[in-house]
Design a protein around this motif. Structure first.
Motif, PDB file in Angstrom:
ATOM      1  N   PRO A  56       0.829  -1.210   0.000  1.00 18.97           N
ATOM      2  CA  PRO A  56       0.000   0.000   0.000  1.00 18.97           C
ATOM      3  C   PRO A  56       0.860   1.254   0.000  1.00 18.97           C
ATOM      4  O   PRO A  56       2.041   1.225   0.358  1.00 18.97           O
ATOM      5  CB  PRO A  56      -0.798  -0.120   1.303  1.00 18.97           C
ATOM      6  CG  PRO A  56       0.056  -0.978   2.190  1.00 18.97           C
ATOM      7  CD  PRO A  56       0.747  -1.945   1.276  1.00 18.97           C
ATOM      8  N   ALA A 113      -4.888  -1.336  -4.166  1.00 15.20           N
ATOM      9  CA  ALA A 113      -3.451  -1.133  -3.967  1.00 15.20           C
ATOM     10  C   ALA A 113      -2.720  -1.116  -5.300  1.00 15.20           C
ATOM     11  O   ALA A 113      -1.785  -0.329  -5.503  1.00 15.20           O
ATOM     12  CB  ALA A 113      -2.885  -2.223  -3.060  1.00 15.20           C
ATOM     13  N   ASP A 116      -3.391   2.273  -6.874  1.00  9.49           N
ATOM     14  CA  ASP A 116      -2.620   3.332  -6.214  1.00  9.49           C
ATOM     15  C   ASP A 116      -1.152   3.308  -6.627  1.00  9.49           C
ATOM     16  O   ASP A 116      -0.476   4.338  -6.561  1.00  9.49           O
ATOM     17  CB  ASP A 116      -2.734   3.188  -4.698  1.00  9.49           C
ATOM     18  CG  ASP A 116      -4.119   3.544  -4.184  1.00  9.49           C
ATOM     19  OD1 ASP A 116      -4.871   4.204  -4.936  1.00  9.49           O
ATOM     20  OD2 ASP A 116      -4.454   3.164  -3.058  1.00  9.49           O
ATOM     21  N   ASN A 117      -0.669   2.147  -7.057  1.00 10.31           N
ATOM     22  CA  ASN A 117       0.730   2.035  -7.485  1.00 10.31           C
ATOM     23  C   ASN A 117       0.941   2.422  -8.941  1.00 10.31           C
ATOM     24  O   ASN A 117       2.070   2.752  -9.331  1.00 10.31           O
ATOM     25  CB  ASN A 117       1.242   0.612  -7.249  1.00 10.31           C
ATOM     26  CG  ASN A 117       1.802   0.416  -5.858  1.00 10.31           C
ATOM     27  OD1 ASN A 117       2.964   0.703  -5.596  1.00 10.31           O
ATOM     28  ND2 ASN A 117       0.970  -0.067  -4.951  1.00 10.31           N
TER      29      ASN A 117
END
Length: 229
Positions: A56, A113, A116-117
């Motif tokens: 995360p 996650a 978000d990356n």
């Protein structure tokens, strides 16, 4: 063509192989098999974020990502290494096929996650405060990438116009993020009635599989026509 096959279900097996398996794995596996049957020379990269979720976002990640590349310290490159690999994988793909089941009306935490990356300033979207008008712009626009989201839901009526459409945050959530990056060619198919486990589930599975087959035929034909043009 390069395909990126992403699985995000917490269930490790497919529902056509195990009674406790994942419907989204069933659909994405079928899509990729059918695609390669039509286009055996295409390449497939596989990413299972359901079983191996990306780390995360942390304060250090944010610090590193929003520091200009030529000003980053060694620890920043280390913090962003996983994200860089995921972004490189996305950039290399022409077609993204993502299995994204509905968990509590939204996408799994594992897939969030992943998102978000890959939403990275300077890599997948641009930002410049001095830019006239909107300071943001999509860096994947014009690359002719396609996104297919294959989902599964315990209840039913989550498609547009359905009784539960207003609480479906899966397809829209994924579509809008990728659209922000410039991937706007979006397709989705879903299995419903999983929690009912009756003939309605079986009918939904059959309909989704037929829809997957039809989508593979259409997209692979379009790719062939585009290559020939």
């Amino acid at each position: 063509m390069k395909l990126l096959h992403i699985a995000s279900s917490a269930r490790p097996d497919s529902s056509d192989r195990s009674p406790y398996g994942s419907h989204t794995r069933r659909l994405t596996d079928r899509f990729v098999r059918r695609w390669l049957a039509n286009r055996p020379g295409d390449l497939v990269a596989y990413r299972d974020v359901g079983q191996s979720p990306p780390s995360p976002v942390t304060a250090k990640w944010i610090h590193a990502a929003f520091t200009k590349p030529d000003q980053r310290e060694p620890w920043m490159h280390a913090v962003l290494a996983e994200s860089d690999a995921l972004v490189d994988e996305l950039l290399a793909a022409d077609l993204i096929v993502a299995g994204v089941p509905m968990y509590n009306f939204g996408m799994p935490a594992q897939f969030k996650a992943y998102i978000d990356n890959i939403v990275r300033v300077g890599r997948t979207f641009g930002f410049d405060r001095s830019r006239p008008g909107d300071p943001y712009w999509p860096m994947l626009a014009g690359l002719e990438k396609r996104l297919v989201v294959l989902s599964a839901r315990g209840d039913h009526g989550y498609d547009p116009g359905g009784r539960q459409a207003h609480v479906n945050h899966v397809e829209g959530g994924v579509r809008d993020v990728f659209g922000y990056l410039g991937v706007t060619d979006f397709h989705s198919i879903a299995i419903e009635y999983d929690e009912f486990a009756d003939e309605r589930l079986q009918a939904s599975i059959a309909a989704a599989e037929q829809a997957v087959d039809a989508l593979v035929e259409r997209l692979s034909r379009e790719v062939g026509e585009r290559k020939a043009a």
